[in-house]
Design a protein around this motif. Structure first.
Motif, PDB file in Angstrom:
ATOM      1  N   UNK A 198      40.267  34.933  54.143  1.00 40.49           N
ATOM      2  CA  UNK A 198      39.564  35.392  52.950  1.00 40.49           C
ATOM      3  C   UNK A 198      40.346  35.019  51.692  1.00 40.49           C
ATOM      4  N   UNK A 199      39.766  35.324  50.537  1.00 37.60           N
ATOM      5  CA  UNK A 199      40.366  34.946  49.259  1.00 37.60           C
ATOM      6  C   UNK A 199      41.475  35.923  48.851  1.00 37.60           C
ATOM      7  N   UNK A 200      42.574  35.358  48.377  1.00 38.79           N
ATOM      8  CA  UNK A 200      43.680  36.143  47.817  1.00 38.79           C
ATOM      9  C   UNK A 200      44.257  35.384  46.626  1.00 38.79           C
ATOM     10  N   UNK A 201      44.789  36.141  45.686  1.00 35.25           N
ATOM     11  CA  UNK A 201      45.502  35.541  44.570  1.00 35.25           C
ATOM     12  C   UNK A 201      46.886  36.152  44.467  1.00 35.25           C
ATOM     13  N   UNK A 202      47.841  35.317  44.140  1.00 38.44           N
ATOM     14  CA  UNK A 202      49.202  35.796  43.957  1.00 38.44           C
ATOM     15  C   UNK A 202      49.311  36.423  42.573  1.00 38.44           C
ATOM     16  N   UNK A 203      49.798  37.669  42.537  1.00 37.15           N
ATOM     17  CA  UNK A 203      49.904  38.396  41.270  1.00 37.15           C
ATOM     18  C   UNK A 203      51.312  38.948  41.120  1.00 37.15           C
ATOM     19  N   UNK A 204      51.643  39.368  39.878  1.00 37.73           N
ATOM     20  CA  UNK A 204      52.934  40.002  39.652  1.00 37.73           C
ATOM     21  C   UNK A 204      52.825  41.495  39.942  1.00 37.73           C
ATOM     22  N   UNK A 205      53.879  42.245  39.643  1.00 34.39           N
ATOM     23  CA  UNK A 205      53.882  43.669  39.995  1.00 34.39           C
ATOM     24  C   UNK A 205      52.939  44.497  39.128  1.00 34.39           C
ATOM     25  N   UNK A 206      52.316  43.868  38.122  1.00 31.81           N
ATOM     26  CA  UNK A 206      51.303  44.559  37.311  1.00 31.81           C
ATOM     27  C   UNK A 206      49.885  44.144  37.696  1.00 31.81           C
ATOM     28  N   UNK A 207      49.774  43.288  38.717  1.00 31.28           N
ATOM     29  CA  UNK A 207      48.472  42.840  39.178  1.00 31.28           C
ATOM     30  C   UNK A 207      47.921  41.656  38.416  1.00 31.28           C
ATOM     31  N   UNK A 740      49.727  40.248  46.707  1.00 29.40           N
ATOM     32  CA  UNK A 740      48.485  39.500  46.905  1.00 29.40           C
ATOM     33  C   UNK A 740      47.315  40.388  46.513  1.00 29.40           C
ATOM     34  N   UNK A 741      46.401  39.824  45.739  1.00 27.74           N
ATOM     35  CA  UNK A 741      45.211  40.537  45.279  1.00 27.74           C
ATOM     36  C   UNK A 741      44.010  39.994  46.037  1.00 27.74           C
TER      37      UNK A 741
END
Length: 844
Positions: A198-207, A740-741
């Motif tokens: 499925x889809x995921x995006x790499x984010x920082x600790x603030x999303x 991961x979002x």
């Protein structure tokens, strides 16, 4: 070169036939229960027996998958199924569960066992441990490079099997809880829902996203398909015993095509001389199914080159780009880079709206209708959708390739034939004697029902007998040579020749089928042994009030745990890069702190450690042993033989060993384990049953962000750090925290460790605070808080809450605090909590 076994998958009868007819040496398949591909058609007991006979007649082995974790309530039936498999004549069983291994060795020691890749075998001591446990072959973790595979084969004294083609898991197999914790479908139970696709995006600790996803792609956890075909000679030289094709969920056409090509490649490589994969073979492997290809970890850590960031499913083969598109006629002009036929399926990657797919019903070239267009020609196709010039076009279905594959398993005339040498003796007035022998020396003999007579017209000749005996169309045999000893001018009716040929062939087939079939074991003998083993009474540990443990990752957290009421501290073996490195001096200080407070101090090992990493870690481990810890928690069974050589300290096991039943507990007890952490996939009821019947102390995780995956692929290093097959990582994980979002806005924290492994944690914390009254009654020896990635404030707050409830349960069980209010306060400001599988479980 020595030829390795070619092992092909079968999720259905057609796939089995496809594998056999296209050159597999062995086929792996599952029964209707107890296997890790629950959604495949699979084989009931009768079909399984027919499959073994079909394969054995044709000289092919059958391995049956029983590769899931099993509950106590299933073990008796699982062993009965092993009995069925053994009596059917299957060559081996592929297993995951430690308890089932123990039962199989005790009840059916004659049955050969292979360790599934779900057992996460990834180093020499781990493979050697499995050999000592009765395993004859180990299916190695896919994350090993070729040098590591070679070392295991050389030093562990066990056969090794590696995957060479097909889908890859992004997580070490057997260590994935993502599908289980997110949706209740456990990969350890054969029901993985593939959330990695499925889809995921790499984010920082603030999303906040930290990459350009128009450029990178959205499928950060979706690996390409493995394709090691260019490197077959290197794999053969490494001594690998079996080359495995993944794909029990794949169509028979896929099995036929991939098996046929790898059969040819292995034979070519083993024959010596120059090795090459032809352009046609490259194209067919891509056409039948691909998410783009990778050589996996065989040649090193590939980073972003492992992944299919843009697409999680079949890409097909590129046909070209749209040159022009007429919206009124809905016709697209494409300069073809590959051949195209009517009946082929194509897909256009349109600028807006995703993908446009269709079956080609007509093709125009130069204004004329045609059924075929070759590469280099400009074809006009009817396509409906938001298509624009420049859009890429892919062929996702090749009708000719599929029809060719179907023919291999649907035709009554077999593709794979066993050559037979026939001998005929015929004398006047005597029956004709026909003998046949196969290449393995199996023979059959029969005589005609009538005697030969003087020929009135056509006497019996070698040419005529060759023609009649070669009529073996719907059998697995073919005529190799014929030796005749014939009298002069004699004849015998054709029907008699055909009848004796049929009887000889049937006799040969029956003998070949029986060659590998053992003498059957009686159900009574199995039931007697099973009752003895399952009924064994062992000394059970004396139940006490549970100790509160906490697993931490740093020295300040040890102090917080001790000051807040922990009775046991685990010091983590996986050192996350988000935390500062811990020195031996700090560990010595932490150990003294625990000693002074009367708190037990245990070291923990890394969860994943390849042989070179073990070598690097051992000096540090030896320095830690000098701190005189109270014990060690091992996170994989490979550590057990290592530590037994280094120390006599008590050893306990972590949840990563997947203890799901009492027999697994007993197995570990027999290997000198003094306490086992139970699987996080068990329900409260199952936990109570296991604790009640455990021969050693048990431990239950009650709180913390559970690791869902551990992967040799690192999204941070690949997306941000520039890690690829030929590039190194800039180690961006040292500078910030990441997560991961997913497509629903849920955030899964990510950590990288000292060996650049990626650990993905659950979005919500496990919190069983309100179940403590029931868990305390169940009396596990230890209740554990998982806080290896958390700071001292978190540790202090969480330990105090659990300490308060446990103290109340011990001293004032009728005056408990408001557990719901405590839970809400404990997780306040966090991502929320889950009770995991305490109520829902993972059983069917």
């Amino acid at each position: 070169m020595r030829k390795p076994e070619l092992l092909a998958p079968a999720g259905s009868w057609d796939a089995l036939v496809a594998a056999v007819q296209n050159g597999a040496d062995a086929v792996y398949l599952g029964g209707r229960r107890f296997n890790a591909r629950h959604s495949a058609d699979n084989f009931d007991d009768d079909a399984l027996a027919r499959a073994v006979e079909y394969a054995h007649v044709r000289g092919v082995k059958i391995y049956v998958t029983v590769n899931i974790l099993l509950a106590d309530t299933e073990l008796r039936e699982a062993v009965r199924f092993l009995h069925t498999v053994y009596n059917a004549g299957a060559d081996a069983v592929i297993v995951q569960d430690l308890g089932l291994i123990r039962l199989a060795r005790r009840v059916i020691p004659e049955l050969e066992l292979h360790a599934s890749t779900q057992m996460t075998a990834h180093n020499v001591p781990g493979a050697a441990f499995l050999r000592e446990a009765g395993i004859s072959r180990v299916v190695l973790a896919r994350e090993l490079d070729l040098d590591s595979v070679r070392e295991i084969r050389k030093r562990a004294g066990v056969q090794v099997e590696t995957f060479v083609h097909g889908a890859l898991c992004v997580c070490y197999s057997g260590q994935c809880l993502m599908s289980s914790m997110i949706g209740g479908r456990s990969g350890n139970r054969g029901r993985c829902a593939q959330p990695c696709r499925l889809e995921y995006r790499l984010v920082d600790d603030r999303g906040k996203p930290v990459a350009d996803y128009e450029k990178v792609g959205d499928y950060l956890l979706s690996p390409r398909d493995l394709n090691i075909s260019p490197h077959i000679p290197e794999l053969i030289k490494a001594g690998i015993d079996s080359f495995k094709i993944e794909g029990r969920m794949r169509r028979p056409e896929y099995v036929a095509t991939v098996t046929r090509i790898y059969r040819s490649l292995i034979d070519r490589a083993a024959g010596g001389g120059e090795y090459d994969v032809s352009g046609e073979e490259v194209g067919q492997l891509a056409q039948i199914f691909n998410r783009d290809f990778t050589t996996g970890y065989f040649l090193g850590v590939p980073g972003r080159d492992l992944m299919s960031y843009k697409r999680p499913n079949n890409r097909g083969v590129r046909l070209g780009r749209v040159r022009s598109y007429n919206r009124e006629t809905m016709r697209a002009e494409i300069e073809l880079e590959a051949p195209l036929r009517v009946g082929d399926g194509v897909e256009v990657w349109v600028t807006r709206g995703g993908r446009v797919g269709t079956e080609i019903n007509q093709i125009f070239v130069g204004g004329k209708k045609t059924s075929f267009a070759g590469a280099g020609e400009v074809a006009v196709l009817s396509l409906d959708g938001h298509i624009r010039p420049g859009d890429r076009v892919f062929k996702t279905h090749d009708v000719q390739l599929m029809e060719s594959a179907v023919q291999t398993y649907s035709s009554s005339r077999e593709t794979r034939r066993i050559p037979l040498d026939f001998k005929v003796r015929a004398r006047l007035g005597e029956p004709m004697i026909l003998e046949a022998a196969d290449p393995q020396g199996v023979t059959a003999r029969a005589a005609t029902n009538t005697v030969t007579e003087i020929a009135q017209k056509r006497p019996l000749t070698e040419e005529f007998l060759t023609e009649q005996l070669d009529r073996l169309g719907n059998t697995p045999f073919g005529l190799n040579k014929l030796v005749c000893d014939l009298g002069d001018n004699i004849m015998i009716p054709v029907r008699e020749i055909n009848d004796v040929r049929r009887r000889v062939v049937e006799q040969l087939a029956a003998t070949r089928a029986a060659l590998r079939k053992p003498a059957p074991l009686s159900a009574a003998s199995i039931e007697n042994k099973l009752s003895v083993v399952l009924g064994e009474k062992e000394s059970e540990w004396s139940a006490q009030f549970p100790v509160l443990a906490v697993a931490v990752g740093g020295a300040p957290e040890v102090r917080a745990a001790v000051n807040s009421g922990a009775g046991l501290v685990y010091f983590s073996g996986d050192r996350f890069r988000s935390r500062s490195n811990v020195t031996a001096a700090e560990i010595q200080q932490a150990r003294r702190l625990c000693s002074d407070a009367g708190v037990e101090f245990y070291l923990t090992t890394p969860r994943i450690a390849h042989d070179r990493e073990i070598k690097q870690y051992l000096p540090f481990l030896k320095s830690l042993l000098a701190t005189e810890p109270d014990g060690i928690m091992i996170a994989s069974y490979g550590w057990l033989p290592i530590l037994r050589q280094l120390t006599g300290l008590p050893l306990v096991t972590d949840f990563s060993l997947n203890v799901f039943n009492r027999q697994s507990v007993t197995f570990l007890k027999e290997h000198e384990i003094e306490r086992v952490t139970l699987s996080t996939e068990l329900t409260g009821e199952q936990i109570k049953h296991l604790v009640d019947h455990s021969p050693v102390e048990t431990e239950v995780i009650v709180h913390g962000a559970l690791p869902l995956m551990v992967s040799r692929y690192c999204a941070v290093g690949s997306v941000l750090g520039g890690k690829g097959e030929d590039t190194t990582c800039s180690v961006r994980c040292r500078d910030a925290s990441f997560a991961l979002l997913d497509r629903k806005g849920v955030i899964f924290p990510v950590e990288t460790d000292q060996h650049c492994l990626m650990h993905i944690f659950n979005s919500r914390e496990l919190c069983l605070l309100d179940t403590l009254p029931y868990l305390v009654q169940a009396r596990p020896a230890v209740l554990r808080i998982e806080a290896r990635r958390d700071n001292e404030n978190y540790v202090a707050r969480t330990v105090k809450a659990y300490r308060q409830v446990l103290d109340s349960l011990r001293s004032y069980p009728d005056r408990l605090p408001d557990l719901q209010a405590m839970m809400q306060k404990l997780v306040e400001g966090g991502p929320g909590f889950t009770r995991g599988h305490y109520y829902r479980g993972v059983m069917d």
